[in-house]
Each structure stands twice: as structure tokens, then as C-alpha cells.
Design a protein around this motif. Structure first.
Motif, mmCIF file in Angstrom:
data_model
loop_
_atom_site.group_PDB
_atom_site.id
_atom_site.type_symbol
_atom_site.label_atom_id
_atom_site.label_comp_id
_atom_site.label_asym_id
_atom_site.label_seq_id
_atom_site.Cartn_x
_atom_site.Cartn_y
_atom_site.Cartn_z
ATOM 1 N N UNK A 105 -38.599 -50.345 29.769
ATOM 2 C CA UNK A 105 -37.729 -50.799 30.847
ATOM 3 C C UNK A 105 -36.294 -50.756 30.358
ATOM 4 N N UNK A 106 -35.407 -50.151 31.134
ATOM 5 C CA UNK A 106 -33.991 -50.094 30.763
ATOM 6 C C UNK A 106 -33.169 -51.117 31.533
ATOM 7 N N UNK A 117 -43.616 -59.855 33.800
ATOM 8 C CA UNK A 117 -43.912 -59.444 32.438
ATOM 9 C C UNK A 117 -43.941 -57.930 32.331
ATOM 10 N N UNK A 118 -43.231 -57.378 31.357
ATOM 11 C CA UNK A 118 -43.318 -55.941 31.118
ATOM 12 C C UNK A 118 -44.778 -55.570 30.882
ATOM 13 N N UNK A 119 -45.509 -56.442 30.261
ATOM 14 C CA UNK A 119 -46.963 -56.323 30.143
ATOM 15 C C UNK A 119 -47.561 -57.643 30.599
#
Length: 266
Positions: A105-106, A117-119
Motif C-alpha cells: 500500500x502506498x 488492516x493491510x492484512x
């Protein structure tokens, strides 16, 4: 049976071999593959092979306008799934570098909710199983899990946050080895550049008969003990100007105030 329903052969080295355009779709499907057969080992409803590919993408999915949808949604067998079943199976073969799964994610990510959550891994009905499992039995000097932070971390930031909720038993973190350990620490905390902060903090403000820290020594009756249950070491070579050191290797303090004048405390 045993024959191909349709074959598409293209010798083009650029462009697209097959294009499906459905610009007016809202709730339908641009492409639907359906089978009511019992697919067994060796069978696939969809198979993509590009064994000569090197730097390109075998599959590319783009959904840049997504808000609450999913670029890829996979539903498994639920209660029918067995121990050896997987909803996603990523096999990197005998690779020695590269990543099996990479999530990037940028954006300035700020999600903190239960679905953020990104994960995000959720298994709220799990009781005795493992929600996450990592096996790396051949490790020597590597790490099974590495988390890297940086200087922007503020007072309330954490690289790892273990929240046990209102649990009354169990362990927030358990480190165990069954080997005759001779290393430098099953748990190691290093902050060699710290000056005024606290490297380890234990808070148990509501303790009555419990222990804020419990260390148990050896119990083998037939073995002589020549080590130390606890070690506090301070070794320093001072090269500065004349001064006075007032620090303590161990500082134990206890403060008690009785707010009720009619109370006797012994």
C-alpha cells in the motif's frame, strides 16, 4: 468425454488473443465457468499455464475504482473442508529468493477497525485451533517473522499489539524450547541507544496476591546449581570528566498511603 469443448489458438506476440467486453454489466457476469461434476485430484475448472514467462504477469486484475467490493473473492467449502484442504495454495517451488505473497500500500493508511488492516485475518469462532501457523524447521540464522518499524513511531504506536481482551487465563505471549538451551536469551530486548526511556515496563495496578514478575529457578534434585536465577549487570568504562554517578543497578520502592484515619494497616 476427454476432448476439448473449444480451442483458441493465436500466434500473435502482442495484443489480446481473446477479448470479452461487457460494458453494461451491473449484477451479471462477464465470464462464468460452471461445473456440476466432482472434480478430483488433477482436475481444474480453470487452468493457466505460462511456464516460459519471466518478467510479465500470468494473471493481472485491475479494479482501481473499488470501494467496498473485492478484486478477487474466493469462497471455500466451509464445514466440508478437511485438514489437507486449502482455499488458497501458493507453492513457490524450490525458490531461494522472492516472495510467495506480497501486499503493498502506498497510501497513508489509517484503518483501525475490525474489518481494516493491510492484512486482516478473522476467525472469531475458533476455539482450539491455530488462527496463524508458521513452520520453518530448517532455520539457522534467519527469522520466521521480521517486523521493521522506523523513527516516525510515536508514543502510542506499536510494532506488535497483543490484546487479550477480558481474558482471565491463558498467555499473551509464550516462548518455549525443549532443547538444552545455551544461547543469549529466549527473549532479547535491545535498546543500546536509549538514554531516558524504559526498555521493559510491567504494569499490574490491580494486583493483590499475584506477581508482577515471576522467575522460577531449577528444580532437579540431583543436579548442582551453579548459575543465577537473576542477573543484573552493570559494567562501564568511563572516559568523561570528573563527576558523580547517582544511578542504581536495582531500585526497589514501595509507597503506601492510608486514606481512612480509623483504619489500622499492618
Amino acid at each position: 468425454t476427454g476432448t476439448n469443448g473449444a480451442d483458441i489458438t493465436s500466434t500473435a506476440n502482442t495484443g489480446t488473443a481473446l477479448t470479452v467486453t461487457a460494458n453494461s454489466l451491473s449484477t451479471g457476469n462477464g465470464l462464468s465457468l460452471t461445473s456440476t461434476g466432482t472434480i478430483t485430484t488433477g482436475g481444474e475448472l480453470a487452468e493457466m499455464i505460462a511456464n516460459s514467462a519471466t518478467t510479465g504477469n500470468v494473471v493481472n486484475i485491475s479494479g482501481t475504482a473499488l470501494t467496498s467490493g473485492a478484486a478477487l473473492a474466493i469462497t471455500g467449502g466451509g464445514a466440508n473442508m478437511l485438514t489437507a484442504g486449502e482455499v488458497v495454495d501458493v507453492n513457490t517451488g524450490a525458490n531461494t529468493v522472492g516472495a510467495g505473497v506480497r501486499i503493498t500500500s502506498t497510501g497513508t493508511y489509517t484503518g483501525t477497525g475490525a474489518t481494516d488492516g493491510i492484512l486482516n485475518i478473522t476467525a472469531n469462532s475458533a476455539t482450539t485451533g491455530n488462527v496463524g501457523y508458521i513452520s520453518a524447521t530448517g532455520l539457522t540464522s534467519g527469522s520466521a517473522l521480521t517486523i521493521v518499524g522506523s523513527t516516525p513511531l510515536t508514543t502510542n504506536g506499536e510494532l506488535i499489539n497483543l490484546d487479550m481482551g477480558a481474558a482471565t487465563a491463558g498467555n499473551g505471549l509464550r516462548v518455549a524450547t525443549t532443547g538444552a538451551y545455551t544461547g543469549t536469551g529466549l527473549v532479547t530486548l535491545t535498546g543500546d541507544s536509549a538514554t531516558t526511556g524504559t526498555l521493559a515496563a510491567v504494569s499490574g495496578a490491580a494486583l493483590t496476591s499475584g506477581n508482577g514478575l515471576s522467575v522460577t529457578g531449577p528444580s532437579a534434585a540431583a543436579t548442582l546449581f551453579t548459575g543465577n536465577v537473576g542477573v543484573l549487570s552493570y559494567n562501564k568504562t568511563y572516559t568523561g570528566a570528573t563527576g558523580n554517578e547517582s544511578g542504581d543497578v536495582l531500585n526497589l520502592t514501595r509507597s503506601l498511603a492510608v486514606n481512612n484515619g480509623a483504619t489500622t494497616l499492618t
